[in-house]
Design a protein around this motif. Structure first.
Motif, PDB file in Angstrom:
ATOM      1  N   ALA A 133       0.835  -1.200   0.000  1.00 15.47           N
ATOM      2  CA  ALA A 133       0.000   0.000   0.000  1.00 15.47           C
ATOM      3  C   ALA A 133       0.870   1.250   0.000  1.00 15.47           C
ATOM      4  O   ALA A 133       1.941   1.290   0.612  1.00 15.47           O
ATOM      5  N   VAL A 134       0.395   2.279  -0.686  1.00 10.88           N
ATOM      6  CA  VAL A 134       1.025   3.591  -0.688  1.00 10.88           C
ATOM      7  C   VAL A 134      -0.012   4.593  -0.192  1.00 10.88           C
ATOM      8  O   VAL A 134      -1.172   4.554  -0.619  1.00 10.88           O
ATOM      9  N   THR A 135       0.387   5.479   0.704  1.00 12.13           N
ATOM     10  CA  THR A 135      -0.550   6.401   1.334  1.00 12.13           C
ATOM     11  C   THR A 135      -0.018   7.829   1.293  1.00 12.13           C
ATOM     12  O   THR A 135       1.148   8.067   1.646  1.00 12.13           O
ATOM     13  N   TYR A 136      -0.870   8.741   0.858  1.00 10.08           N
ATOM     14  CA  TYR A 136      -0.549  10.171   0.962  1.00 10.08           C
ATOM     15  C   TYR A 136      -0.972  10.634   2.353  1.00 10.08           C
ATOM     16  O   TYR A 136      -2.102  10.403   2.786  1.00 10.08           O
ATOM     17  N   GLY A 145      -1.429  21.763  14.681  1.00  9.74           N
ATOM     18  CA  GLY A 145      -2.169  21.391  13.485  1.00  9.74           C
ATOM     19  C   GLY A 145      -1.655  22.002  12.204  1.00  9.74           C
ATOM     20  O   GLY A 145      -2.277  21.840  11.150  1.00  9.74           O
ATOM     21  N   GLY A 146      -0.508  22.686  12.249  1.00 15.25           N
ATOM     22  CA  GLY A 146       0.075  23.251  11.041  1.00 15.25           C
ATOM     23  C   GLY A 146       0.778  22.188  10.219  1.00 15.25           C
ATOM     24  O   GLY A 146       1.325  21.222  10.759  1.00 15.25           O
ATOM     25  N   ILE A 147       0.778  22.361   8.903  1.00 15.83           N
ATOM     26  CA  ILE A 147       1.329  21.358   7.994  1.00 15.83           C
ATOM     27  C   ILE A 147       2.850  21.522   7.910  1.00 15.83           C
ATOM     28  O   ILE A 147       3.356  22.435   7.266  1.00 15.83           O
ATOM     29  N   ARG A 148       3.571  20.631   8.571  1.00 13.77           N
ATOM     30  CA  ARG A 148       5.025  20.644   8.494  1.00 13.77           C
ATOM     31  C   ARG A 148       5.525  20.108   7.160  1.00 13.77           C
ATOM     32  O   ARG A 148       6.563  20.530   6.658  1.00 13.77           O
ATOM     33  N   SER A 149       4.786  19.134   6.611  1.00 15.12           N
ATOM     34  CA  SER A 149       5.186  18.538   5.343  1.00 15.12           C
ATOM     35  C   SER A 149       4.071  17.611   4.878  1.00 15.12           C
ATOM     36  O   SER A 149       3.164  17.275   5.649  1.00 15.12           O
ATOM     37  N   ASP A 150       4.134  17.218   3.627  1.00 17.09           N
ATOM     38  CA  ASP A 150       3.285  16.131   3.146  1.00 17.09           C
ATOM     39  C   ASP A 150       4.190  15.009   2.653  1.00 17.09           C
ATOM     40  O   ASP A 150       5.276  15.248   2.127  1.00 17.09           O
ATOM     41  N   LEU A 151       3.753  13.775   2.880  1.00 16.36           N
ATOM     42  CA  LEU A 151       4.579  12.605   2.613  1.00 16.36           C
ATOM     43  C   LEU A 151       3.803  11.597   1.776  1.00 16.36           C
ATOM     44  O   LEU A 151       2.577  11.535   1.819  1.00 16.36           O
ATOM     45  N   THR A 152       4.545  10.790   1.042  1.00 15.91           N
ATOM     46  CA  THR A 152       4.001   9.596   0.412  1.00 15.91           C
ATOM     47  C   THR A 152       4.697   8.403   1.064  1.00 15.91           C
ATOM     48  O   THR A 152       5.917   8.258   0.975  1.00 15.91           O
ATOM     49  N   VAL A 153       3.921   7.560   1.744  1.00 12.25           N
ATOM     50  CA  VAL A 153       4.487   6.458   2.518  1.00 12.25           C
ATOM     51  C   VAL A 153       4.120   5.133   1.857  1.00 12.25           C
ATOM     52  O   VAL A 153       2.936   4.794   1.727  1.00 12.25           O
ATOM     53  N   ALA A 154       5.128   4.396   1.418  1.00 12.06           N
ATOM     54  CA  ALA A 154       4.927   3.080   0.811  1.00 12.06           C
ATOM     55  C   ALA A 154       5.338   2.010   1.808  1.00 12.06           C
ATOM     56  O   ALA A 154       6.484   2.002   2.290  1.00 12.06           O
ATOM     57  N   ARG A 155       4.409   1.109   2.112  1.00 12.46           N
ATOM     58  CA  ARG A 155       4.748  -0.018   2.994  1.00 12.46           C
ATOM     59  C   ARG A 155       5.255  -1.166   2.129  1.00 12.46           C
ATOM     60  O   ARG A 155       4.489  -1.826   1.430  1.00 12.46           O
ATOM     61  N   PHE A 185       9.461   0.662   5.280  1.00  7.49           N
ATOM     62  CA  PHE A 185       8.708   1.684   4.580  1.00  7.49           C
ATOM     63  C   PHE A 185       9.654   2.571   3.778  1.00  7.49           C
ATOM     64  O   PHE A 185      10.794   2.816   4.191  1.00  7.49           O
ATOM     65  N   GLN A 186       9.170   3.035   2.645  1.00  7.68           N
ATOM     66  CA  GLN A 186       9.868   4.088   1.900  1.00  7.68           C
ATOM     67  C   GLN A 186       8.995   5.323   1.950  1.00  7.68           C
ATOM     68  O   GLN A 186       7.812   5.281   1.586  1.00  7.68           O
ATOM     69  N   VAL A 187       9.587   6.421   2.402  1.00 11.20           N
ATOM     70  CA  VAL A 187       8.847   7.655   2.611  1.00 11.20           C
ATOM     71  C   VAL A 187       9.347   8.706   1.629  1.00 11.20           C
ATOM     72  O   VAL A 187      10.541   9.033   1.598  1.00 11.20           O
ATOM     73  N   GLY A 188       8.436   9.227   0.815  1.00 11.48           N
ATOM     74  CA  GLY A 188       8.753  10.354  -0.050  1.00 11.48           C
ATOM     75  C   GLY A 188       8.527  11.633   0.729  1.00 11.48           C
ATOM     76  O   GLY A 188       7.405  11.927   1.155  1.00 11.48           O
ATOM     77  N   ALA A 189       9.598  12.407   0.961  1.00 13.96           N
ATOM     78  CA  ALA A 189       9.542  13.586   1.821  1.00 13.96           C
ATOM     79  C   ALA A 189       9.919  14.829   1.024  1.00 13.96           C
ATOM     80  O   ALA A 189      10.144  14.775  -0.188  1.00 13.96           O
ATOM     81  N   ASN A 190      10.008  15.968   1.707  1.00 17.35           N
ATOM     82  CA  ASN A 190      10.256  17.244   1.035  1.00 17.35           C
ATOM     83  C   ASN A 190      11.632  17.832   1.277  1.00 17.35           C
ATOM     84  O   ASN A 190      12.235  18.370   0.371  1.00 17.35           O
TER      85      ASN A 190
END
Length: 823
Positions: free
Chosen positions: A537-540, A548-558, A564-569
């Motif tokens: 599974a891959v999850t945004y 509650g502020g957005i520090r980052s958005d990630l794409t997490v692949a299990r 896990f492989q995490v797509g970060a900024n």
């Protein structure tokens, strides 16, 4: 960007190194928040210790392309306006005046006026005649116009330091001069004390506010501080007859003659002149003499080097051309003052993960000093600042950007470019290339036009695709500014992606590997979405701070039970996760050892499927799924994701096999007219789908619901920031898609947006974040922070002083049912 709970639960015994304007401001801000056990150590004598504050000319121009720097400057003006010492104010609001003597500069001033409006600074473009009224000594004949900012002015930095020192002392802080720091003590990865030549000072928190001595303090702590001191010329004229009647230190606005890298301010009957026109003069921070040693060398202070006449001569000619009254005056005195530059021109702020409790407040000019101090104090006391600090975060530099050679070269170039007209896409020229993907040779063969980010060479378009350009007028001509670092080839690449298939180099995107028995629980707790899914599974998802502020958005692949492989900024994501990770979780940045190709377009499956025995059909390989497989001879991790709104995959492999992966895909793609496409087309396509870019469209100043990413939040689980979202009010503002009404019009970002909102009094309702021409839609797309407005509402975007009509649109603008991605 907040500190960890463990950090904030420790004691509040603070030692600040440096009693310049930043250290004094920080002591004031910390003690005002109840942290009163504050000691400020200074190696020089107080109240004028001999650093940059002691010689600063005090100019405060608030407007910057950076919203954060402008916020810092606005607070500095507000605070200093409220301070005085012995009846003398710490700020003179004489205003600011920036001159244009070329059409290019006049256009740039219109752009700066747009920044000012976007960030809440009063300002207006004025005629040459009005410039003459404001500065009668000007030669009006060479002036085309100016930008007047009535709330800018002159900071009396030493007085402001004294005023804040007195307030901090009244709350319990102590300031000790003639204390030279000789060491930083630490235990178990935490700071414990500061050692000086006059004793040791225990500390739970140490803040380096040492200015250009920052690298010296950093070395003692084992913390890298990417800062380069440079000398900058400042001179005062002899008395001028035209100013003989002056009753105040300054009455006229502070003046910038940026076309010649000069600025001017009054000193009663004299004029002070600063120049950035000379060659860069780097200073070794480890060779700067102490206060007494400097005096022994006939230097007024350690930050004041001897005036180099040979560097001044060309600037003096330009000064007399602009202000003819200087012709007979001559220069009475001058010096080369030392102050700090970083590779990107921004401050260096935050707590080191390498040494917990060791904080940086470095590379800060007087202009931003109180604002920076407020932000750092909030960060230390409350866990986060009230303004977005990602541009200033000490973690933002890659390892490749931290070498002394890089810091010196880029810092020196920042000096050269202080007053240059810079395009938002304009890259530094050196040192390049620094970081390249494994496909770099093939990209060069295809005529890639590279820009640079994070040290990476990033293709923005390929000259090999020039024959695909529609010459029948499909893409409107652009104005000279928006045509820089752009090509109509980008439109052809976007069209080819929508119609056939294209390869995108996604290697610069950050990749983290998270493993260990606690990996699932840790990531599930740290992020907003549900990660308790089966391998594959891959999850945004989002990283939030406690508010509650957005520090980052990630794409997490299990990829496995505990892998896990995490797509970060950015490096800040690694820093944040590593700070919170328990002992049974291991986090590793794998970006440099891997690479990625995005294969996107309606023919993507036709290209990829013959290369593998695995099922890449929609049924066999669904959207937001991952597989570890082989394409030809290359092992890949394939993720079915698309940030361009088309069918396709992100294909990852190790860097040593990257070139083979490219060649394999390229050869297989020939039958499908595959092309390589660049970031320019990518940005257009992602905006047509409404995909947000963290750090541009949303930051920790925004919550997920107002940013339009609330779909990635699962309130039925526990995560960092959940409590804040639970009590959040309905969004009063939203990240809003706009379509420009004129098919030929474009904007680039950061422009003010005017909306028919009652009570705005002529002020903009918001500002543009991202913008790009939508080649599929035939309109420029602009996302903007605005009050909630219904679709169809007409607004105006100010672009170089012109009001460009636009309309609020429904999103997503393209393929709202996601049929193209999910086929």
């Amino acid at each position: 960007m907040s500190s960890t709970p463990e950090t904030r639960q420790r004691g509040h015994q603070v030692v600040i190194i440096g009693a310049g304007i930043v250290g004094c401001s920080l002591a004031d801000e910390l003690t005002a928040r109840g942290w009163t056990d504050v000691t400020v150590l200074e190696q020089g004598p107080l109240p004028a210790p001999g650093g940059s504050t002691s010689h600063a000319p005090g100019l405060v121009f608030q407007t910057s392309p950076s919203k954060t720097l402008t916020a810092f400057a606005r607070y500095t003006v507000e605070k200093f306006n409220s301070l005085q010492v012995d009846g003398v104010p710490c700020f003179d609001p004489v205003g600011g005046l920036e001159l244009a003597t070329t059409p290019e500069r006049l256009a740039d001033l219109h752009r700066r006026a747009g920044y000012a409006a976007s960030w809440g600074v009063r300002g207006e473009i004025v005629s040459a005649a009005r410039c003459k009224e404001l500065w009668p000594l000007l030669d009006e004949s060479i002036v085309l116009g100016g930008f007047h900012t009535p709330d800018d002015g002159l900071a009396r930095a030493l007085l402001a330091a004294r005023a804040q020192t007195a307030r901090a002392e009244s709350r319990g802080a102590r300031f000790l001069d003639r204390h030279t720091v000789t060491g930083i003590e630490q235990q178990d990865g935490r700071v414990t004390a500061v050692v000086t030549d006059r004793g040791t000072f225990p500390a739970d928190h140490v803040v380096s506010a040492a200015g250009f001595w920052g690298p010296v303090i950093g070395r003692m702590a084992g913390v890298d501080i990417p800062l380069q001191p440079l000398a900058h010329q400042y001179a005062k004229t002899r008395p001028l007859a035209e100013l003989a009647a002056a009753a105040q230190e300054a009455e006229k606005p502070i003046l910038r003659f940026q076309d010649r890298d000069l600025y001017f301010r009054e000193h009663t009957d004299r004029i002070g002149i600063g120049s950035y026109a000379h060659r860069p003069l780097p200073v070794d921070p480890f060779a700067v003499p102490g206060y007494d040693a400097a005096r022994a060398y006939d230097m007024e202070m350690p930050s004041s080097y001897p005036f180099t006449e040979e560097d001044w001569a060309p600037s003096w000619d330009d000064c007399r051309r602009l202000l003819p009254a200087l012709g007979e005056a001559g220069i009475e005195e001058g010096f080369n003052g030392v102050f700090s530059f970083t590779p990107d021109g921004m401050p260096v702020l935050g707590e080191s993960r390498r040494l917990r409790g060791f904080w940086l407040a470095e590379a800060v000019w007087v202009t931003h000093s109180a604002g920076v101090a407020k932000a750092v104090a909030e960060w230390m006391v409350d866990g986060r600042a009230s303004v977005d600090l990602h541009e200033c975060d000490l973690t933002r530099f890659e390892d490749a950007q931290r070498s002394p050679a890089y810091v010196c070269e880029r810092g020196s170039q920042q000096f050269v470019e202080v007053y240059d007209v810079l395009h938002p896409l304009q890259p530094m020229e050196r040192p390049r290339p620094l970081r390249v993907s494994p496909f770099y040779a093939r990209q060069q063969e295809l005529g890639a036009y590279f820009l640079e980010g994070g040290g990476w060479e990033r293709p923005h378009w390929y000259e090999a695709n020039a024959p695909l350009v529609d010459t029948t007028g499909g893409v409107p001509e652009r104005d000279a500014w928006s045509a820089r670092y752009w090509s109509p080839i980008a439109a052809a690449e976007a069209r080819a992606t929508r119609e056939k298939v294209a390869l995108y180099d996604m290697t610069p995107l950050r990749r983290l590997e998270v493993t260990g028995p606690g990996a699932l629980g840790f990531l599930h707790r740290m992020t907003t979405n549900n990660l308790r899914k089966k391998p594959g599974a891959v999850t945004y998802t989002l990283l939030l701070d406690e508010r509650g502020g957005i520090r980052s958005d990630l794409t997490v692949a299990r990829l496995g039970a505990d892998r896990f492989q995490v797509g970060a900024n950015s490096p800040a994501d690694l820093d944040w996760l590593a700070r919170h990770a328990p002992d049974d979780v291991h986090i590793r940045d794998i970006t440099s050892g891997t690479c990625c190709i995005g294969v996107w377009g309606p023919l993507a499956r036709d290209l990829v499927q013959p290369l593998t025995r695995d099922d890449f059909s929609h049924e066999g390989f669904g959207y937001f799924r991952a597989k570890e497989t082989y394409l030809g001879h290359v092992p890949v991790t394939a993720m079915r994701l698309s940030y361009v709104g088309e069918l396709g995959w992100e294909l990852y492999t190790t860097a040593d096999l990257g070139l083979r992966l490219w060649d394999t895909l390229w050869e297989a793609g020939r039958a499908h007219d595959v092309i390589a496409a660049g970031r320019s087309a990518f940005n257009s396509l992602r905006l047509e789908k409404g995909y947000r870019a963290w750090g541009v469209d949303m930051t920790d100043e925004h919550d997920p619901y107002e940013a339009g990413v609330g779909f990635a939040v699962r309130m039925d689980k526990e995560f960092v920031g959940r409590e804040a979202l639970d009590s959040a009010a309905a969004p009063a503002r939203r990240l809003t898609p706009l379509l420009l009404d004129d098919p030929a019009a474009v904007v680039l970002g950061k422009e003010p947006v005017y909306a028919p909102t009652a009570g705005t009094g002529g002020a903009p309702a918001g500002y543009v974040t991202s913008a790009s021409y939508g080649y599929t839609l035939g309109r420029c797309i602009a996302y903007a922070w605005l009050p909630a407005l219904p679709a169809g509402t007409g607004v105006h975007i100010e672009y170089f002083g012109e009001k460009v009509p636009a309309t609020v649109a429904e999103e997503p603008l393209f393929d709202p049912k996601m049929t193209r991605i999910r086929r």
